[in-house]
Motif scaffolding. Structure first.
Motif, PDB file in Angstrom:
ATOM      1  N   ILE A 135     -56.165  18.620   5.832  1.00  0.00           N
ATOM      2  CA  ILE A 135     -56.240  17.236   6.317  1.00  0.00           C
ATOM      3  C   ILE A 135     -55.132  16.921   7.311  1.00  0.00           C
ATOM      4  O   ILE A 135     -55.252  15.987   8.117  1.00  0.00           O
ATOM      5  CB  ILE A 135     -56.194  16.239   5.131  1.00  0.00           C
ATOM      6  N   PHE A 194     -52.021  17.033   2.158  1.00  0.00           N
ATOM      7  CA  PHE A 194     -52.128  15.579   2.263  1.00  0.00           C
ATOM      8  C   PHE A 194     -50.759  14.939   2.093  1.00  0.00           C
ATOM      9  O   PHE A 194     -49.988  15.308   1.207  1.00  0.00           O
ATOM     10  CB  PHE A 194     -53.070  15.041   1.180  1.00  0.00           C
ATOM     11  N   MET A 227     -52.785   7.941  -1.742  1.00  0.00           N
ATOM     12  CA  MET A 227     -54.066   8.421  -2.245  1.00  0.00           C
ATOM     13  C   MET A 227     -55.107   7.318  -2.318  1.00  0.00           C
ATOM     14  O   MET A 227     -56.313   7.572  -2.184  1.00  0.00           O
ATOM     15  CB  MET A 227     -53.883   9.046  -3.629  1.00  0.00           C
ATOM     16  N   LEU A 229     -57.105   7.297   0.709  1.00  0.00           N
ATOM     17  CA  LEU A 229     -57.984   8.459   0.871  1.00  0.00           C
ATOM     18  C   LEU A 229     -59.208   8.388  -0.041  1.00  0.00           C
ATOM     19  O   LEU A 229     -60.259   8.944   0.289  1.00  0.00           O
ATOM     20  CB  LEU A 229     -57.191   9.742   0.577  1.00  0.00           C
ATOM     21  N   GLN A 230     -59.088   7.701  -1.161  1.00  0.00           N
ATOM     22  CA  GLN A 230     -60.134   7.735  -2.180  1.00  0.00           C
ATOM     23  C   GLN A 230     -61.517   7.333  -1.676  1.00  0.00           C
ATOM     24  O   GLN A 230     -62.515   7.984  -2.034  1.00  0.00           O
ATOM     25  CB  GLN A 230     -59.738   6.847  -3.364  1.00  0.00           C
ATOM     26  N   GLY A 280     -62.849   7.908   1.151  1.00  0.00           N
ATOM     27  CA  GLY A 280     -63.376   9.082   1.832  1.00  0.00           C
ATOM     28  C   GLY A 280     -63.834  10.147   0.857  1.00  0.00           C
ATOM     29  O   GLY A 280     -64.863  10.805   1.073  1.00  0.00           O
ATOM     30  N   VAL A 296     -56.761  17.243  -4.441  1.00  0.00           N
ATOM     31  CA  VAL A 296     -56.073  17.064  -3.169  1.00  0.00           C
ATOM     32  C   VAL A 296     -54.654  17.594  -3.342  1.00  0.00           C
ATOM     33  O   VAL A 296     -53.880  17.081  -4.152  1.00  0.00           O
ATOM     34  CB  VAL A 296     -56.047  15.581  -2.752  1.00  0.00           C
TER      35      VAL A 296
END
Length: 495
Positions: A167, A199, A203, A206-207, A209, A224
């Protein structure tokens, strides 16, 4: 035994496959599982000498360390060592079978696959789990036919696959969805889930996604992994990425290393790159050789071609100036050969047959020969009778008066390398020259560093492997991994 097999494939090169396999091997080893790493086909110029007297990619040697087993040629049955943009030396089960251009190797893959499957079967008989690393990306359409490195292998042995994506480079969702879309139906079916690597951030952001990715593909996100700064792992091939270099402000010793086009075993420099008192810089094409205390000429897969590159980049005059003003110079393997009067390749081992003038700093000449020296080695440096340990991988045989003053005296009675009479130049065939803490301190002191701090790169590497295993345990879906690797009775190892 009837090993469980899990393969890690990446959406791109440098997505984190090697690191994940390393972490998984150490995680399993901690639990008492007899585990082996496996990479069917590797393309790398960083190689290791194995316990059974062959060579494999250094990444697989690191993974063997993580698994608590000695490196073996079955861990990497096919190794390609590039010699040009279209050709490579092909090594099967640890020994060279010849140099091949890409189109010829494509035809040879049927033979190579048999070597891969033979190693696979032996590992399945010896171990409880086998963690496999793919190469590059499985979505390279032009490489799908006769593939032995990714899905071709996975289909042949019927093992589950995890896809990992980086990422930090951006485009992670496109990488994962696009890779999945380019696989065949049977290949998609064997993808057990995704792992997102490197990453850094919140978080919670990001969740959404991750939720979309699982809904879109029907595949779970198995975790992750955070960006782990400061890992000291031996690189599979590429030189350190931008941003990976340690802050070396205030370092007491400056080291410059030419980034040769076909640099090999640059992991020799890891101890210098990580030492708190040293600023070690790889100098690329078009960059001016900097003022420094020590120049290290590293190993090379194409010694004569890289010697010409040095000249074209201005290193010949830079080295002369460096030595004139009191600097020190070390050549390792191919870099050692460059320091002599000439390098001869009458049989075209590394390219077109011919000879090249060396840099002329040591009274010796080297002739390349088909038989490759592959052996572990230990002994003492002639600098203060200091213990040293490493390994040899070379085709050259060096002769000349310079060798009467060796750099090392090896425990099997052989002298190695050369130490110039004016005490400014060392040359050696010994890879891993800086890895032994006492040898490192002695060499740094010789190069001008006062009271170097004791430093053990092997301990640093071991700590990095443990950090990877901790990340696996803390950030990944351990229950699913355990089911795939330890309790998955539905997928026996194909034999």
């Amino acid at each position: 035994m009837n090993a469980r097999v899990l393969m890690v494939q990446g959406c791109t090169s440098d997505a984190g496959k090697s690191a994940l396999v390393t972490g998984l091997c150490r995680w399993l080893h901690r639990q008492g599982v007899a585990v082996a790493p496996f990479k069917p086909q590797n393309m790398a110029l960083n190689a290791a000498v194995t316990a059974d007297g062959g060579e494999i990619g250094r990444a697989q040697a690191v993974q063997a360390q993580a698994a608590g087993v000695p490196p073996h040629t079955d861990f990497n049955p096919v190794l390609l060592k590039p010699q040009s943009d279209v050709g490579a030396q092909v090594i099967v089960h640890g020994h060279a079978v010849g140099a091949m251009e890409a189109h010829r190797y494509h035809d040879y893959k049927q033979v190579a696959m048999q070597a891969v499957l033979a190693s696979h079967r032996r590992l399945c008989e010896r171990f409880e789990a086998v963690v496999v690393e793919g190469a590059g990306s499985p979505a390279e359409i032009n490489l799908r036919e006769r593939d032995i490195a990714n899905m071709g292998y996975a289909e042949a042995v019927d093992c589950p696959v995890i896809l990992i994506a980086d990422i930090d480079r951006g485009g992670v969702f496109a990488h994962l969805v696009g890779t999945l879309a380019l696989l065949s139906a049977s290949e998609r079916a064997r993808v057990a889930g995704f792992i997102i690597n490197r990453f850094r951030g919140d978080m919670a952001l990001l969740q959404p996604g991750l939720d979309w990715l699982q809904q879109e593909t029907g595949k779970p996100v198995l975790g992750v992994l955070p960006y782990l700064h400061g890992l000291s792992l031996e690189a599979e091939d590429a030189l350190p990425r931008d941003g990976d270099e340690r802050d070396s402000a205030g370092a007491g010793l400056r080291v410059a290393v030419p980034a040769l086009p076909h640099i090999s075993n640059h992991t020799d420099l890891d101890a210098l790159r990580n030492h708190p008192d040293v600023a070690c810089l790889f100098v690329g094409p078009g960059q001016q050789p900097p003022a420094c205390d020590l120049i290290v000429l590293p190993g090379s897969k194409t010694t004569r071609a890289d010697l010409q590159w040095l000249r074209d980049q201005g290193w010949e005059s830079a080295i002369a100036r460096h030595l004139r003003y009191g600097g020190r110079l070390i050549g390792i393997c191919g870099g050692f050969q460059m320091l002599g009067r000439a390098v001869h390749d009458p049989q075209g081992i590394e390219g077109l047959p011919g000879s090249s003038d060396g840099l002329g700093w040591l009274d010796m000449e080297t002739t390349l020969a088909p038989a490759k020296v592959l052996r572990q080695a230990a002994g003492t440096l002639t600098l203060g009778d200091t213990p040293v340990r490493g390994y040899e991988i070379h085709c050259g045989v060096s002769q000349g008066a310079a060798l009467d003053r060796p750099a090392c005296l090896l425990s099997d009675g052989r002298p190695d390398g050369a130490h110039s009479a004016d005490d400014r130049i060392l040359g050696t065939y010994l890879h891993g020259l800086f890895d032994e803490p006492q040898a490192l301190s002695a060499l740094l002191a010789w190069a001008g560093l006062r009271d170097p701090v004791p430093f053990d790169i092997r301990q640093e590497r071991e700590a990095s492997i443990d950090r990877l295993a901790d990340a696996v345990e803390w950030h990944l879906d351990i229950d699913t991994l355990r089911r795939l690797l330890v309790m998955n009775g539905e997928r026996p190892c194909a034999t």
